[in-house]
Scaffold this motif. Sequence first.
Motif: not given
Lengths: 166, 166
Positions: B3-11, B39-45, B118-123
Amino acid sequence: MADAAAKERKILVAVDESEESSYALSWCIENIITGNCNDTLILLYSIPPRAVYSTLDGTGYLVSSDILATMERYSSEVAQCVMEKAKRACEALNGVKVETIVEHGDARDVICQAAEKLHVDMLVMGSHGYGVIKRAFLGSVSNHCAQNVKCPVLIVKKPKTDGRSK
Amino acid sequence: MADAAAKERKILVAVDESEESSYALSWCIENIITGNCNDTLILLYSIPPRAVYSTLDGTGYLVSSDILATMERYSSEVAQCVMEKAKRACEALNGVKVETIVEHGDARDVICQAAEKLHVDMLVMGSHGYGVIKRAFLGSVSNHCAQNVKCPVLIVKKPKTDGRSK
């Protein structure tokens, strides 16, 4: 990606009696350990050093050795209780090795030294990681560790659930 | 665990032109994203604010608008270059969505605001996360973010490879 999942990683989690620490461990289990059976999870608890218990109390009276012994016994019981709770949180992790370490000393030193000595791949902690520390100093232990530990450090904050932003 | 592996996360990964930032992204890809296609990976500069380029140089001479324009163009080119490199590092991540954001402003504010908005799950960030910052201030951006961002913050340091401990 399969290669990376098969990597053997040592993950050090600093635990204490706070809800924040408990949340950090759960978050780590769900988000970092999940699916990687080659991980070793090391739970670390630090008992504040004996110097914290002065032999003189605030009024200048000598604190008896009985009281000191009681306080030390209490500290050990708290450590045991925290570790039992942390190990229960890890029970669902089939295949992941779980080790526990209890050390006497300042949380900052204990955590930094353990991370170094055990060559861990990652350190996980709540945003304070020190049960008795007051709100004014919140973050000081995690800040110290983030600056001094060489491995990646994950600082997990417990989300506020009371609806207030402060 | 499935279940955890299938979670949608924004990083959210704060990237800059430093090697440390590049290492932080690679470490995140290998250790955090691996195996989680949701996962969605958001690259921020963040491009340093214009105020950094004073219209007067150190000797009191007025810096022409041509020079300012050149400096701004240079900043944009650096941003583009950093993003291209970061996106290449993410190419092996089949199924993971990769988004890029370039913002003008102080890295501390840009990162904290993006994490919130962006309500990300992790920075995830390197231990400084600010290319131009000097060694004396190393860690200040990551410290600031670790204290002010509500989500879990992973600070990744690049291991020293020259054999010296300092």
